[in-house]
Write an enzyme that holds these catalytic residues in place. Structure first.
Site, short mmCIF file in Angstrom:
data_model
loop_
_atom_site.label_atom_id
_atom_site.label_comp_id
_atom_site.label_asym_id
_atom_site.label_seq_id
_atom_site.Cartn_x
_atom_site.Cartn_y
_atom_site.Cartn_z
N ASP A 1 0.82 -1.22 0.00
CA ASP A 1 0.00 0.00 0.00
C ASP A 1 0.86 1.27 0.00
OD1 ASP A 1 -2.38 1.39 -0.02
OD2 ASP A 1 -2.60 1.38 2.16
N LEU B 1 10.50 -20.55 -4.86
CA LEU B 1 9.49 -19.69 -4.23
C LEU B 1 8.16 -19.75 -4.97
CD1 LEU B 1 8.78 -17.25 -2.27
CD2 LEU B 1 9.54 -15.77 -4.12
N HIS C 1 2.50 3.53 -8.90
CA HIS C 1 2.31 2.11 -9.21
C HIS C 1 3.50 1.60 -10.02
CE1 HIS C 1 -1.57 2.35 -7.47
NE2 HIS C 1 -2.13 3.06 -8.44
C1 IPE Z 1 -5.53 -2.56 -0.20
O1 IPE Z 1 -5.19 -1.23 -0.35
C2 IPE Z 1 -5.46 -3.25 -1.52
C3 IPE Z 1 -4.13 -3.37 -2.10
C4 IPE Z 1 -3.00 -2.98 -1.58
C5 IPE Z 1 -4.09 -4.02 -3.36
P1 IPE Z 1 -6.30 -0.09 -0.50
O2 IPE Z 1 -5.55 1.17 -0.66
O3 IPE Z 1 -7.23 -0.44 -1.57
O4 IPE Z 1 -7.04 -0.17 0.89
P2 IPE Z 1 -7.86 0.93 1.68
O5 IPE Z 1 -8.89 1.47 0.74
O6 IPE Z 1 -6.89 1.99 2.09
O7 IPE Z 1 -8.43 0.22 2.86
C1 IPE Z 2 -1.56 0.30 -3.37
O1 IPE Z 2 -1.36 1.67 -3.37
C2 IPE Z 2 -1.79 -0.28 -4.74
C3 IPE Z 2 -3.18 -0.59 -5.05
C4 IPE Z 2 -4.18 -0.56 -4.23
C5 IPE Z 2 -3.47 -0.97 -6.42
P1 IPE Z 2 -2.55 2.70 -3.37
O2 IPE Z 2 -2.90 2.99 -4.80
O3 IPE Z 2 -3.66 2.24 -2.53
O4 IPE Z 2 -1.86 3.99 -2.75
P2 IPE Z 2 -2.48 4.93 -1.63
O5 IPE Z 2 -2.86 4.08 -0.50
O6 IPE Z 2 -3.63 5.63 -2.25
O7 IPE Z 2 -1.35 5.85 -1.29
MG MG Z 3 -4.07 2.44 -0.56
#
Ligand code: IPE
Ligand code: IPE
Ligand code: MG
Length: 258
Positions: free
Chosen positions: A21, A132, A38
């Site tokens: 995240d 792995l 990303h």
């Molecule tokens: C969880 O992250 C999903 C992934 C890392 C793929 P999100 O960014 O979607 O989660 P919330 O919305 O902060 O809970």
């Molecule tokens: C995690 O990073 C990747 C996915 C959920 C695809 P985020 O896109 O949720 O990044 P934040 O949490 O908004 O910073």
């Molecule tokens: Mg996120």
């Protein structure tokens, strides 16, 4: 002593799960589009996969895209799908070179055709690898998985394949998308959020949770080592008492019951 040297290789978690995240915020903090985050997150994936393979971790599950993430702006979802396909294409030869087997869990029917096709090819091309196991949670959510499992069990009951009285934890686990993998012992979430966000709710029942404020694109092997060292300091009791655990550990060392 380096961080890596502080890891006890005899007490490695077999399975590490990571909620990757913070990509979006990492990019926004740099005045960039979220997709830039990303894109850089892929470098972290590469680094952590390599780190786990080097240590001899058996299973690594990466939460890459949740079923709820489909509701993000179209621009971001499309960008993520393109990045996914491009990454798989580039990485498969490296996975093969490193004997890494790819697995996928999630509602794959929601993926665009071109992405699903690429993914299926990658699964086939790495199927014979024995190192792995890299499990990508893609279009995954735990509630989706549990509803799916209940539905399939219901159908099998109706078809007379199983008797309702025979349903126990082992049976239920066979219907989960993780039926081929042990439960994760260590779950890491980056970016400073303290939640599970619909990830492996059943499988994480006794996982040790590790939260770090490091955003995913900055997460590297050293951060992984820190998480593993922290994990190894913890006492996993599984509902028992500290004394019981101590006695069991003694037994294991001396080979005689307490
Ligand atoms: C969880 O992250 C999903 C992934 C890392 C793929 P999100 O960014 O979607 O989660 P919330 O919305 O902060 O809970
Ligand atoms: C995690 O990073 C990747 C996915 C959920 C695809 P985020 O896109 O949720 O990044 P934040 O949490 O908004 O910073
Ligand atoms: Mg996120």
């Amino acid at each position: 002593m380096t961080l890596k040297d502080q890891i006890n290789l005899e007490k490695l978690p077999r399975h590490i799960a990571i909620i990757m995240d913070g990509n979006g915020r990492w990019a926004e903090e740099k005045g960039q589009d979220r997709l830039y985050g990303h894109f850089h997150g892929v470098e972290s994936v590469r680094n952590i996969v390599e780190g786990c393979a080097e240590l001899g971790i058996e299973f690594l599950t990466l939460y890459a895209f949740s079923t709820e993430n489909w509701d993000r702006p179209v621009h971001e979802v499309t960008g993520l799908m393109e990045l996914l396909v491009e990454t798989i294409r580039k990485e498969v030869p490296i996975l093969n070179k490193n004997n890494i087997r790819l697995h996928v869990i999630g509602a794959l029917d929601m993926l665009p055709d071109y992405a699903r096709k690429e993914l299926n090819e990658a699964l086939e091309m790495t199927a014979a690898n024995t190192g792995l196991n890299l499990v990508m949670a893609l279009s995954y959510s735990s509630r989706w998985e549990l509803v799916n499992a209940v539905k399939k069990i219901g159908l099998d009951v109706k078809a007379g394949k199983i008797q309702p009285e025979k349903i126990n934890q082992d049976v239920l686990e066979q219907y989960l998308s993780t039926s081929d993998f042990p439960d994760p012992e260590l779950m890491i979430r980056t970016s400073g959020e303290f939640r599970i966000s619909n990830f492996l709710l059943y499988q994480l029942a006794y996982a040790e949770l590790y939260f770090t404020s490091t955003r995913w694109p900055d997460f590297r092997k050293e951060h992984l080592y820190e998480a593993i060292i922290d994990f190894q300091k913890r006492e996993r009791r599984f509902g028992k008492t500290h004394q019981q655990i101590e006695e069991k550990d003694k037994e294991e060392v001396t080979g005689t019951p307490g």
